[in-house]
Design an enzyme around this catalytic site. Sequence first.
Site, PDB file in Angstrom:
ATOM      1  N   ASP A 175       0.848  -1.195   0.000  1.00 34.47           N
ATOM      2  CA  ASP A 175       0.000   0.000   0.000  1.00 34.47           C
ATOM      3  C   ASP A 175       0.887   1.250   0.000  1.00 34.47           C
ATOM      4  OD1 ASP A 175      -2.446   1.324   0.145  1.00 34.47           O
ATOM      5  OD2 ASP A 175      -2.496   1.308   2.345  1.00 34.47           O
ATOM      6  N   ASP A 201       2.918   5.213  -5.483  1.00 31.03           N
ATOM      7  CA  ASP A 201       2.122   6.426  -5.258  1.00 31.03           C
ATOM      8  C   ASP A 201       2.992   7.661  -5.429  1.00 31.03           C
ATOM      9  OD1 ASP A 201       0.532   8.475  -4.493  1.00 31.03           O
ATOM     10  OD2 ASP A 201       0.157   7.759  -2.456  1.00 31.03           O
TER      11      ASP A 201
HETATM   12  P1  13P Z   1      -9.256   4.396   5.687  1.00 30.47           P
HETATM   13  O1  13P Z   1      -8.387   5.292   6.528  1.00 30.47           O
HETATM   14  O2  13P Z   1     -10.537   5.071   5.309  1.00 30.47           O
HETATM   15  O3  13P Z   1      -9.474   3.075   6.280  1.00 30.47           O
HETATM   16  O4  13P Z   1      -8.480   4.163   4.301  1.00 30.47           O
HETATM   17  C1  13P Z   1      -7.333   3.328   4.283  1.00 30.47           C
HETATM   18  C2  13P Z   1      -6.610   3.399   2.995  1.00 30.47           C
HETATM   19  O5  13P Z   1      -7.091   3.936   2.010  1.00 30.47           O
HETATM   20  C3  13P Z   1      -5.276   2.766   2.932  1.00 30.47           C
HETATM   21  O6  13P Z   1      -4.650   2.960   1.722  1.00 30.47           O
END
Ligand code: 13P
Length: 306
Positions: free
Chosen positions: A81, A103
Amino acid sequence: MPLTTGMEILSAARAGGYGVGAFNTSNLEITQAILAAAEETRSPVLVAVSEGGLSYGGKPLIDLVLGMARDATVPVCLHLDHGSSFERCIEAIRLGFTSVMIDKSHADEDENVAETKRVVDAAHAAGVSVEAEIGRLGGVEEHVVVAEEDAILTKPDEAERFMDATGADYLAVAIGTSHGANKGTGRPYIDHGRIEEIAARVSKPLVMHGASGVPTELVERLNAAGGRLDGASGIHEDDVRSAVARGIAKINTDTDLRLAFTASLRESLARTPKEFDPRKLLGPARAEMRTVIEGRMRLFGCAGKA
Ligand code: 13P
């Protein structure tokens, strides 16, 4: 069931008109909660680890997730992520991730295209899928705080040009959501028309970050048990359903898991002052997260798709 790439899971979702959850983990209990929920609801799933999660858990965390994912009977993808650079994405690919996000949404468009393309070329050579982002979400993202006024919604023509130029597999779009537990006052505005316009130009799966619902009940329990979370707000379930119907195929959720975990943990600590067995405190927190994740999977429409 072998580990699955993100594209395998998400192209089926976009074609089938349902969403799949990407849930962030940083330890054993969260990973167990995510995978147990996926098994229970027969859902494909992306287990997401951020760079912060990677620093926290290191290679042992990744080996743990990979081991558990290989034993799963539903498709599981291990996803990086918010990878911040080519080097961090390569590190993740070497560790065994089957999907990485690069990103560069905070850089200018040329730099975003160049770095994303570099990651796509390397990742595809290794059979790994790539998520990219154009536009800029507000809120707290790892250590970066983006003020709401600095958020930039994704422009449909830019999104099309960006995907053509980079060859990325799925695209994170800024459509009004933001990371964290404070997504604006009242019901946060989601630009559904914009999702539709982007989806008309980009046939690949679209990704919604910052999608947590931040349930009032969890926030109240957290605060009643000694927490202090003010001004919390999340994305309405109807907005999630509508986004999925318009082309969102991957939905990120982290905050809701954290809230469930910490509300439960604070309650256990307050209720059982003599307890010092971590399993007695973490076990209920894990069960709470699992319940929340199962609810999310049903909401996204991926329950029963594995
Ligand atoms: P939230 O903070 O809404 O859970 O989103 C998490 C997210 O988009 C991680 O990339």
